[in-house]
Design a protein around this motif. Structure first.
Motif, PDB file in Angstrom:
ATOM      1  N   GLN A 149      -5.203  13.304  20.184  1.00  0.00           N
ATOM      2  CA  GLN A 149      -6.509  13.569  20.791  1.00  0.00           C
ATOM      3  C   GLN A 149      -7.155  12.264  21.230  1.00  0.00           C
ATOM      4  OE1 GLN A 149      -9.219  16.340  18.737  1.00  0.00           O
ATOM      5  NE2 GLN A 149     -10.721  14.703  18.801  1.00  0.00           N
ATOM      6  N   PRO A 150      -7.677  12.237  22.448  1.00  0.00           N
ATOM      7  CA  PRO A 150      -8.431  11.060  22.858  1.00  0.00           C
ATOM      8  C   PRO A 150      -9.825  11.083  22.241  1.00  0.00           C
ATOM      9  CG  PRO A 150      -8.346  12.653  24.646  1.00  0.00           C
ATOM     10  CD  PRO A 150      -7.522  13.212  23.519  1.00  0.00           C
ATOM     11  N   GLY A 151     -10.410   9.908  22.107  1.00  0.00           N
ATOM     12  CA  GLY A 151     -11.777   9.797  21.614  1.00  0.00           C
ATOM     13  C   GLY A 151     -11.837   9.232  20.215  1.00  0.00           C
ATOM     14  N   ALA A 152     -12.907   8.527  19.942  1.00  0.00           N
ATOM     15  CA  ALA A 152     -13.132   7.950  18.613  1.00  0.00           C
ATOM     16  C   ALA A 152     -13.699   9.024  17.699  1.00  0.00           C
ATOM     17  CB  ALA A 152     -14.096   6.777  18.719  1.00  0.00           C
ATOM     18  N   LEU A 153     -13.262   9.010  16.446  1.00  0.00           N
ATOM     19  CA  LEU A 153     -13.763   9.962  15.461  1.00  0.00           C
ATOM     20  C   LEU A 153     -14.741   9.270  14.513  1.00  0.00           C
ATOM     21  CD1 LEU A 153     -10.432  11.731  14.401  1.00  0.00           C
ATOM     22  CD2 LEU A 153     -12.244  12.663  15.842  1.00  0.00           C
ATOM     23  N   PRO A 154     -15.774   9.991  14.084  1.00  0.00           N
ATOM     24  CA  PRO A 154     -16.628   9.442  13.029  1.00  0.00           C
ATOM     25  C   PRO A 154     -15.820   9.361  11.724  1.00  0.00           C
ATOM     26  CG  PRO A 154     -17.586  11.447  13.994  1.00  0.00           C
ATOM     27  CD  PRO A 154     -16.230  11.271  14.580  1.00  0.00           C
ATOM     28  N   ALA A 155     -16.261   8.531  10.803  1.00  0.00           N
ATOM     29  CA  ALA A 155     -15.529   8.291   9.560  1.00  0.00           C
ATOM     30  C   ALA A 155     -15.225   9.582   8.803  1.00  0.00           C
ATOM     31  CB  ALA A 155     -16.301   7.320   8.679  1.00  0.00           C
ATOM     32  N   ALA A 156     -16.200  10.457   8.665  1.00  0.00           N
ATOM     33  CA  ALA A 156     -15.996  11.695   7.895  1.00  0.00           C
ATOM     34  C   ALA A 156     -14.943  12.588   8.554  1.00  0.00           C
ATOM     35  CB  ALA A 156     -17.306  12.447   7.739  1.00  0.00           C
TER      36      ALA A 156
ATOM     37  N   GLU B 147     -11.227  13.667   7.064  1.00  0.00           N
ATOM     38  CA  GLU B 147     -10.780  15.065   7.009  1.00  0.00           C
ATOM     39  C   GLU B 147      -9.436  15.234   7.720  1.00  0.00           C
ATOM     40  OE1 GLU B 147     -13.766  17.765   8.454  1.00  0.00           O
ATOM     41  OE2 GLU B 147     -15.279  16.972   7.084  1.00  0.00           O
ATOM     42  N   LEU B 148      -9.264  14.541   8.842  1.00  0.00           N
ATOM     43  CA  LEU B 148      -8.010  14.628   9.581  1.00  0.00           C
ATOM     44  C   LEU B 148      -6.850  14.077   8.755  1.00  0.00           C
ATOM     45  CD1 LEU B 148      -6.328  15.176  12.123  1.00  0.00           C
ATOM     46  CD2 LEU B 148      -7.040  12.908  12.947  1.00  0.00           C
ATOM     47  N   VAL B 149      -7.061  12.938   8.115  1.00  0.00           N
ATOM     48  CA  VAL B 149      -6.001  12.350   7.283  1.00  0.00           C
ATOM     49  C   VAL B 149      -5.605  13.336   6.189  1.00  0.00           C
ATOM     50  CG1 VAL B 149      -5.407  10.482   5.690  1.00  0.00           C
ATOM     51  CG2 VAL B 149      -6.637   9.966   7.806  1.00  0.00           C
TER      52      VAL B 149
END
Length: 127
Positions: free
Chosen positions: A87-94, A98-100
């Motif tokens: 997925q493109p785009g930066a993710l917020p830390a939270a 959750e993705l990890v």
């Protein structure tokens, strides 16, 4: 584990030799990439059992093209050599945390069975 830099020469080996690999495609001039970098680095420190790799798209244009990178940052996750997230785009830390956890929780036996079924269906339709 700290993040590692990978290139065209080391990409396949990194994916093949590690169970879970996150790859951040980025560039120095990209503002969102610079904003996501500390989140990516901090998350890597919390998960020593996961490889967190970075690909500089300017220095590795062939790899970026082969990976169909059209927007940066783009985040990919591989589990047992299978691309399970892109997925493109930066993710917020939270959201990244959750993705990890979600990638760690994937039932890879089911994924491999689904891939085998798709491969078998493709062979059947080709005959």
């Amino acid at each position: 584990m700290a993040t590692i830099d990978i290139t065209e020469a080391t990409f396949d080996q990194t994916i093949t030799e590690n169970g879970i690999v996150f790859v951040d495609f980025w560039a120095d001039w990209c503002g969102p990439c610079r904003q996501f970098a500390p989140v990516y680095s901090a998350t890597s420190e919390k998960h020593p059992d996961v490889v967190f790799a970075k690909v500089d798209t300017d220095a590795n244009q062939g790899l970026a093209a082969a990976a169909n990178i059209t927007s940066i940052p783009t985040l990919m996750a591989f589990r047992d050599k299978v691309l399970v997230f892109s997925q493109p785009g930066a993710l917020p830390a939270a959201a990244f945390a959750e993705l990890v956890d979600a990638v760690k929780g994937i039932d890879m036996a089911a994924v491999h069975a689904e891939i085998a079924a798709q491969d078998a269906a493709a062979v059947d339709s080709a005959e």
